[in-house]
Design an enzyme around this catalytic site. Structure first.
Site, mmCIF file in Angstrom:
data_model
loop_
_atom_site.group_PDB
_atom_site.id
_atom_site.type_symbol
_atom_site.label_atom_id
_atom_site.label_comp_id
_atom_site.label_asym_id
_atom_site.label_seq_id
_atom_site.Cartn_x
_atom_site.Cartn_y
_atom_site.Cartn_z
ATOM 1 N N GLU A 471 0.858 -1.177 0.000
ATOM 2 C CA GLU A 471 0.000 0.000 0.000
ATOM 3 C C GLU A 471 0.898 1.233 0.000
ATOM 4 O OE1 GLU A 471 -4.287 1.195 2.032
ATOM 5 O OE2 GLU A 471 -3.239 -0.633 2.572
ATOM 6 N N GLU A 749 -2.162 0.642 13.435
ATOM 7 C CA GLU A 749 -3.360 0.940 12.639
ATOM 8 C C GLU A 749 -4.624 0.600 13.417
ATOM 9 O OE1 GLU A 749 -5.040 -0.009 8.153
ATOM 10 O OE2 GLU A 749 -3.650 -1.410 9.096
#
Length: 922
Positions: A471, A749
């Site tokens: 990502e 996260e």
């Protein structure tokens, strides 16, 4: 009294700025006053330019930040010498700075005579692609000409590294960086006179795929997003003492080959076969040209070639391993003790053909093995094949980076030491560190350290979401919620202004003027269409405002105004009756801990409530922005729109008693933080209910992206500072301190990235380096530490420490555009001691906590003046944050130390930290 430094256009102060990104760069300077309460009253700017008489511009103004360039535009390659003088009130002499220089870049397309070049032949993109080597020989010294100046202007379609006569040019990594390549490509400028020699010279360049052609994106990603051919644009201009210019440019006279880098990719890593090296290939006297071939020229980019507004990526730290251990399966693992972003440098000894493999991971599985599953489709693996010869072989990958703490090393040669012959090199955009915080609580200090490391790792060219898996994209929602924290910890103004330019370019390519979800926009629209999203695309308004309030340059608002207005007027799908968001899919309070692992948008707060709260917020901001930019009609119109939206919001989501349809932490936080509730009774009811839901949650966090930045500030400003501290101190899952129980060294996260039993969260999306939830650090700076800007650029400073919880002292320091702001407070022996340092040409308003009342002992140090009295300031309105009728203590520049009696009151209202950012009226 001195003028300490001059900075141009958001760059670091320097003696000479190569290649200004603007023809009319702004100027900023810092002063060190010799007396307290010093304010600039006038300034002079002296410009000395070629073929012009020196010109001095005299201005009656206190401005010293982002001052408009006073003269004619700088021309390409022009060098202008600049000096600044200042004078304070009552002073009769001007204090001059040292002279600094600013140099024009290549502003026009016609300034470029170089063309992009690449190797001949089609590239098979179905497999791995080796890095290209490019070289050019040239001769200097004909007629005995001496070199006066040598400038290299260079960029690439891809990533590059240049050598001249065997030595690397500059210390940048991943140049030219990642931008929206269809609109802007950065070029770099180097002074290379010291690398040139009389006679034969050689230029060599490595050319890699980088973000331009390499695989980028999740769910398999895409390759060659910007083009199938990588290319180098190289322009060396050597000015001789007699005024003549020699140019060496990229064209079809160069040669191309490949070498030891068999591939080097952002996600997957690098394969390097040292047996294929070409020793001396970028130096004079090289004789191995048999396998070099011609190059071909490529069309010149249609995108603008621009000089960077921010610093490049550099190696900023080198870390040694803290230990090497063997896993239960017998694997050797190096532990660096810190989750970082960068790559290894190794010095092994071994035989030719010996292959070593390095697998990089952030965490270990519960079993003790390295955890590769969270990396998804990113291999994060480097391979090194030795050339042999007996001596140590020094190797560092060139065009890849990894997010890691642990490295599994397979097939390490027996004669080398993993502890001594391996090091980690930390890479990120080399922003200047500006903010520091510490306090008496070690766990809070560790949390703050994790926030800093998370920002370092994720500010690599762009503000990414994560630095390790497949990502590493510029997600807009992440930087939206983290922008205030980021702007305190580092001077990220130049970097983020460039990123906002790309956002605006790509937004304007969209028919509905919807900004991308990631910038640069590399998401495959067939898999993930560009849907309008609150919070994420609201960054188009919020981030320019944050940069303005924190760094004081109004030009960022002017340059982004079209983008801001277009998003609000065209990009947001509206309910025609109310003006609120029409019912669409929303990310909402993303990663609310109550959301299912595979559906992080499905938290406990209605996503449309979240979207509409932020709609009111950004509409308010655009009204304030219009006021700053001198457009009262627009300000009035946006204010009226925000008022109508508030009425619609309250009708839809709020009861007369202040209860919200979503009875959640985030719902109450947003309604209170954004001043949405219309009556005092509703504010009181919502404040009370917020406290109740926090206590009901047993002080565990129950917010995601939307609510996390604001929950502790909102508790503080509604009279519940001890609840805020109690939430911060909580160690159970989910909480900010919970990851520390699992030895976290960055912000995760997910609140529960590692589950209480030690296993990794099974969700597909589990990063252990995500800065967004670290936005809590802004409250730590402003409330625990006690400083916040009260006017754009910290021209006025708010000093309002909020003691509480288990914290008995705190210290915070910030390098503003005016100079250092410093606050330290301590409660000891029933006394509250406060030290405040305010830079020149600014002022501060101090609010003491309620526990520090009564007669004080005032200590004056250094240049703080001989007396200090509480001036008649505006009365503080009665609210949940400080006493009605309290005066703000106004102070000027200098060092101020106070000592007051302290009486703890668990219910006292903390100091006001919620205040509008209004333009400095002076």
């Amino acid at each position: 009294m001195s003028v300490d430094s001059i900075a141009f256009h958001h760059q670091r102060p320097t003696k000479h700025l190569l290649s200004s990104p603007s023809k009319s760069p702004t100027l900023s300077w810092k002063t060190t006053p010799s007396k307290s309460d010093w304010h600039q009253r006038t300034y002079q700017i002296r410009l000395d330019r070629p073929d012009w008489q020196p010109t001095t511009y005299y201005v009656n103004s206190a401005a010293s930040v982002a001052v408009t360039w006073p003269g004619a535009d700088i021309s390409s390659r022009e060098i202008v010498k600049v000096k600044v003088a200042v004078r304070g009130a009552g002073e009769e002499e001007d204090i001059w700075s040292e002279e600094v220089g600013v140099e024009g870049g290549l502003f026009e397309r016609d300034d470029w005579s170089a063309v992009p070049i690449c190797a001949v032949g089609e590239v098979d993109l179905s497999g791995r692609v080796p890095a290209t080597l490019l070289r050019k020989e040239f001769t200097l010294g004909d007629g005995g000409k001496l070199i006066k100046r040598a400038r290299l202007y260079v960029t690439a379609l891809g990533v590059y590294e240049v050598e001249i006569n065997g030595k690397k040019v500059g210390d940048e990594e991943f140049a030219p960086g990642w931008t929206s390549y269809g609109h802007r490509i950065k070029y770099q400028t180097f002074d290379v006179a010291h690398l040139l020699r009389k006679g034969q010279n050689v230029v060599g360049a490595y050319l890699g795929e980088g973000w331009y052609r390499g695989r980028i994106g999740f769910e398999g990603g895409r390759t060659a997003i910007y083009g199938k051919d990588t290319g180098l644009i190289f322009q060396l201009e050597i000015t001789h003492e007699d005024g003549t210019v020699t140019r060496v440019v990229s064209d079809d006279s160069w040669e191309a080959s490949t070498g030891a880098i068999l591939y080097s990719e952002i996600y997957d890593g690098e394969l390097y076969d040292a047996r294929l090296e070409k020793p001396g290939w970028s130096s004079p006297g090289y004789t191995g040209c048999g396998d070099w071939s011609a190059v071909r020229e490529l069309p010149f980019p249609t995108a603008d070639l621009v000089s960077p507004t921010g610093p490049p990526v550099r190696c900023t730290e080198i870390r040694a391993p803290v230990k090497v251990f063997t896993t239960p399966s017998g694997k050797s693992v190096v532990d660096f003790g810190q989750n970082l972003v960068g790559r290894l440098r190794i010095k092994p000894r071994g035989s030719a053909g010996h292959k070593i493999t390095f697998i990089h991971t952030e965490v270990l599985e519960k079993s003790g093995e390295v955890a590769t599953r969270p990396l998804r489709a990113a291999q994060c693996t480097d391979h090194y094949i030795m050339k042999g010869g007996g001596g140590p072989e020094i190797y560092e990958p060139k065009f890849t980076f990894h997010g890691f703490r642990y490295v599994q090393v397979d097939n390490w040669p027996a004669g080398s030491s993993l502890l001594e012959d391996v090091e980690a090199r930390v890479l990120h955009t080399d922003m200047q560190r500006t903010g520091w915080f510490s306090c008496s609580n070690n766990l809070i200090n560790r949390l703050h350290r994790n926030v800093v490391w998370g920002m370092r790792g994720n500010f690599l060219e762009i503000p990414t979401d994560c630095p390790q898996r497949d990502e590493r994209l510029g997600w807009t929602g992440d930087i939206h919620v983290f922008s205030e924290t980021a702007s305190f910890l580092y001077d990220c103004s130049g970097m983020l202004q460039g990123w906002l330019q790309d956002l605006a370019f790509e937004q304007m390519d969209n028919d509905n003027r919807v900004p991308p979800l990631v910038v640069p926009d590399v998401i495959d629209p067939a898999k993930f269409p560009r849907l309008p999203q609150a919070i994420w695309q609201d960054v188009a308004i919020v981030l320019p405002w944050v940069l303005y309030t924190r760094f004081g340059d109004v030009n960022i608002l002017y340059s982004q105004l079209t983008s801001m207005k277009s998003w609000l007027s065209s990009g947001i799908p509206r309910d025609p009756a109310t003006g609120l968001w029409s019912k669409t899919f929303q990310f909402g309070d993303w990663l609310d801990p109550s959301a299912p692992g595979d559906a992080p948008q499905d938290g406990c707060t209605d996503p449309m409530l979240v979207a509409n709260a932020f709609l009111i917020h950004v509409t308010d901001l655009l009204s304030q922005i219009s006021t700053v930019l001198g457009d009262p009609d627009a300000a009035t119109a946006y204010a009226a729109s925000a008022s109508a939206l508030r009425q619609a919001f309250n009708h839809e989501y709020v009861t007369p008693a202040g209860r919200l349809s979503s009875d959640s932490q985030t719902a109450y936080v947003l309604a209170l933080r954004f001043s949405i509730l219309p009556t005092p009774a509703q504010v009181e009811g919502a404040s009370k209910r917020l406290a109740e839901v926090v206590q009901k949650s047993k002080f565990r966090i129950a917010t995601g992206f939307a609510g996390t930045p604001y929950i502790l500030p909102t508790l503080t400003t509604t009279g519940n500072r001890q609840l805020a501290y109690r939430m911060l101190h909580e160690r159970g899952c989910p909480s900010w301190l919970y990851p520390l129980q699992h030895d976290a060294t960055t912000v995760w996260e997910r609140w529960d990235g590692i589950l209480p039993d030690g296993s990794i969260n099974p969700a597909e999306m589990t990063s252990f380096n995500h800065y967004a939830l670290g936005a809590v650090a802004e409250w730590m700076h402003a409330s625990i530490g006690g400083i916040a800007p009260a006017a754009p650029g910290w021209k006025k400073i708010w000093v309002a420490p909020v003691p509480g919880g288990e914290v008995s002292w705190a210290e915070v320091r910030f390098l503003s555009v005016y100079g250092e702001v410093y606050v330290r407070w301590e409660i000891k022996d029933a006394r509250f001691r406060l030290e405040v340092r305010i830079p020149g040409n600014t002022s501060a308003g101090i609010v003491f906590p309620r526990g520090a009342r009564g007669e004080e002992v005032l200590i004056v140090e250094e240049n703080a003046g001989s007396e200090l009295e509480e001036e008649e300031g505006e009365d503080v309105e009665e609210a949940g944050d400080r006493d009605a009728g309290e005066k703000v203590l106004e102070v000027g520049s200098g060092i101020h130390v106070f000592d007051r009696p302290w009486k703890e009151d668990t219910d006292w209202p903390p100091a006001l930290l919620s205040h509008p950012y209004m333009p400095d009226k002076e």
